[in-house]
Motif scaffolding. Structure first.
Motif, short mmCIF file in Angstrom:
data_model
loop_
_atom_site.label_atom_id
_atom_site.label_comp_id
_atom_site.label_asym_id
_atom_site.label_seq_id
_atom_site.Cartn_x
_atom_site.Cartn_y
_atom_site.Cartn_z
N PHE A 18 -0.65 9.93 8.82
CA PHE A 18 -0.88 9.03 7.69
C PHE A 18 -2.29 8.44 7.77
CE2 PHE A 18 -0.88 5.06 5.40
CZ PHE A 18 -0.02 5.24 4.33
N ALA A 19 -2.66 7.98 8.96
CA ALA A 19 -3.99 7.37 9.13
C ALA A 19 -5.10 8.38 8.86
CB ALA A 19 -4.12 6.80 10.54
N ALA A 20 -4.87 9.63 9.20
CA ALA A 20 -5.88 10.66 8.94
C ALA A 20 -6.02 10.91 7.44
CB ALA A 20 -5.50 11.95 9.65
N ARG A 21 -4.93 10.75 6.69
CA ARG A 21 -4.98 10.93 5.24
C ARG A 21 -5.66 9.74 4.56
NH1 ARG A 21 1.01 12.08 3.54
NH2 ARG A 21 1.49 11.30 5.62
N TRP A 22 -5.61 8.57 5.22
CA TRP A 22 -6.18 7.36 4.63
C TRP A 22 -7.15 6.69 5.62
CZ3 TRP A 22 -5.79 6.55 -0.36
CH2 TRP A 22 -4.69 7.06 -1.06
N PRO A 23 -8.27 7.34 5.90
CA PRO A 23 -9.24 6.70 6.79
C PRO A 23 -9.77 5.42 6.18
CG PRO A 23 -10.23 8.58 5.69
CD PRO A 23 -8.76 8.61 5.35
N PRO A 42 -3.39 14.59 -7.13
CA PRO A 42 -3.69 13.70 -6.02
C PRO A 42 -5.02 12.98 -6.24
CG PRO A 42 -4.29 15.92 -5.44
CD PRO A 42 -3.68 16.00 -6.82
N PHE A 43 -5.09 11.75 -5.73
CA PHE A 43 -6.34 11.01 -5.81
C PHE A 43 -6.49 10.15 -4.57
CE2 PHE A 43 -3.16 8.60 -8.27
CZ PHE A 43 -3.19 7.36 -7.64
N ARG A 44 -7.66 9.63 -4.40
CA ARG A 44 -7.98 8.79 -3.24
C ARG A 44 -8.64 7.50 -3.70
NH1 ARG A 44 -5.65 10.58 1.57
NH2 ARG A 44 -5.58 12.86 1.51
N ALA A 45 -8.59 6.51 -2.85
CA ALA A 45 -9.41 5.31 -3.00
C ALA A 45 -10.00 5.02 -1.63
CB ALA A 45 -8.58 4.12 -3.47
N GLY A 70 -11.29 -2.61 5.74
CA GLY A 70 -10.50 -3.68 6.32
C GLY A 70 -10.86 -3.92 7.77
N PRO A 71 -10.06 -4.71 8.45
CA PRO A 71 -10.29 -4.95 9.88
C PRO A 71 -10.07 -3.69 10.69
CG PRO A 71 -8.81 -6.60 8.92
CD PRO A 71 -8.95 -5.50 7.92
N ALA A 72 -10.41 -3.75 11.96
CA ALA A 72 -10.16 -2.63 12.86
C ALA A 72 -8.67 -2.30 12.85
CB ALA A 72 -10.60 -3.00 14.27
N GLY A 73 -8.35 -1.00 12.82
CA GLY A 73 -6.97 -0.57 12.87
C GLY A 73 -6.25 -0.57 11.54
N THR A 74 -6.98 -0.67 10.44
CA THR A 74 -6.33 -0.75 9.13
C THR A 74 -5.48 0.48 8.83
OG1 THR A 74 -7.95 -2.26 8.13
CG2 THR A 74 -6.78 -0.79 6.64
N ALA A 75 -6.02 1.68 9.03
CA ALA A 75 -5.28 2.89 8.69
C ALA A 75 -3.99 3.00 9.50
CB ALA A 75 -6.15 4.12 8.91
N PHE A 104 0.83 -1.20 0.00
CA PHE A 104 0.00 0.00 0.00
C PHE A 104 0.86 1.26 0.00
CE2 PHE A 104 -2.35 3.49 1.91
CZ PHE A 104 -3.42 3.56 1.04
N GLY A 105 2.06 1.19 0.56
CA GLY A 105 2.94 2.35 0.53
C GLY A 105 3.20 2.84 -0.88
N SER A 106 3.31 1.91 -1.83
CA SER A 106 3.50 2.30 -3.23
C SER A 106 2.27 3.01 -3.77
CB SER A 106 3.80 1.06 -4.07
OG SER A 106 4.98 0.42 -3.64
N PHE A 107 1.09 2.53 -3.40
CA PHE A 107 -0.14 3.19 -3.82
C PHE A 107 -0.21 4.60 -3.24
CE2 PHE A 107 -4.59 4.30 -3.82
CZ PHE A 107 -5.06 3.81 -5.02
N HIS A 108 0.19 4.74 -1.98
CA HIS A 108 0.21 6.04 -1.31
C HIS A 108 1.10 7.03 -2.07
CE1 HIS A 108 0.90 9.03 1.86
NE2 HIS A 108 2.18 8.81 1.72
N VAL A 109 2.28 6.59 -2.46
CA VAL A 109 3.20 7.47 -3.19
C VAL A 109 2.59 7.88 -4.53
CG1 VAL A 109 5.44 7.60 -4.34
CG2 VAL A 109 5.26 6.60 -2.05
N ALA A 110 2.02 6.90 -5.25
CA ALA A 110 1.39 7.21 -6.54
C ALA A 110 0.24 8.19 -6.37
CB ALA A 110 0.90 5.93 -7.20
N ALA A 111 -0.52 8.06 -5.29
CA ALA A 111 -1.67 8.93 -5.06
C ALA A 111 -1.26 10.37 -4.83
CB ALA A 111 -2.48 8.42 -3.88
#
Length: 257
Positions: free
Chosen positions: A116-121, A87-90, A94-99, A73-80
């Motif tokens: 980071f978690a706030a950027r990817w809830p 910038p884009f989002r998806a 996932g399970p609890a604590g994913t972000a 997912f880190g690679s997806f984050h960089v591409a986003a």
């Protein structure tokens, strides 16, 4: 139309011929394409973009948070943030604590994990949710960490992805009547294993039989095991053809019965 594309299928680690777990599910409805990625294991991001532009991924769902299912997912984050269309989002599920888990893998300084978690809830999996045109149902399965099997439905067509799991009865109910069962077979039959971790080829065949699925696709075979032998065993026990996940394989879901 509902399709499944195998991006990566190597179990427990990426292998010489495949990234770790990553599957692209695409729904075409009303002239639009909705793209759901299930898991994004090590080495999967680059091959994923052969099939869909990163900016066109609508959602990423993580069956569980072991590194072989979410490590790229880190690679997806960089591409986003820096790639084409940024910038884009998806949407993340996932399970609890994913972000927070994704943040801990990416950030060197733990003080940055919350940012980071706030950027990817991420939404926690629910028994049922709508994702674009898709109805997505989940059940908690048996694995050392919180883990889910996922059923994706569109216009009467259905795909079930087991994620990583040992045998458990809720999985049979979720898979009942599915057109395609993408089923892990992470451990050899008859060899002692740590309890509660993976299915065997024999159990995958039994699951397909009991659930009355259309097509069984074996996946998550570790690179040090003989995937062809796993497939042959499952075919013998099920009494019909079993497919083996390979990178780049694309299946139309439904319409075969």
């Amino acid at each position: 139309m509902l399709t499944l594309t195998v991006v990566g299928c190597s179990g427990s680690a990426s292998g010489p011929g495949s990234p770790a777990s990553c599957y692209l599910v695409q729904a075409t409805a009303g002239g639009a394409v909705y793209s759901l990625v299930l898991d994004l294991g090590p080495g999967a991001f680059g091959p994923l973009t052969r099939h869909v532009a990163a900016a066109e991924v609508d959602a990423i769902g993580f069956s569980h948070l072991h590194a072989d299912h979410c490590g790229d997912f880190g690679s997806f984050h960089v591409a986003a943030h820096y790639g084409p269309g940024a910038p884009f989002r998806a949407e993340l599920l996932g399970p609890a604590g994913t972000a927070a888990r994704l943040g801990r893998m990416y950030e060197v300084d733990l003080a940055d994990v919350d940012d980071f978690a706030a950027r990817w809830p991420a939404r926690e999996w629910q028994p049922e949710q709508r994702l674009g045109p898709l109805t997505v149902r989940t059940v908690r399965v048996r694995h050392p960490v919180e883990a889910y099997a996922v059923r994706v439905e569109l216009a009467g067509r259905s795909l079930v992805y087991t994620g990583d799991t040992a045998w458990c009865e809720p999985l049979v109910e979720l898979a009942t009547g599915a057109d395609v069962l993408l089923c892990e077979a992470g451990h050899p039959t008859g060899v002692a294993a740590t309890p509660g971790v993976h299915l065997t080829p024999a159990e995958a065949a039994e699951l397909a039989r009991r659930a009355g699925v259309g097509t069984l696709v074996l996946t998550h075979v570790s690179p040090w095991f003989d995937a062809g032998a796993f497939r042959a065993e499952a075919e013998q026990l099920l009494g019909r053809e079993v497919l083996l996940a390979r990178p780049g394989v694309r299946l139309a879901v439904g319409g075969h019965r």
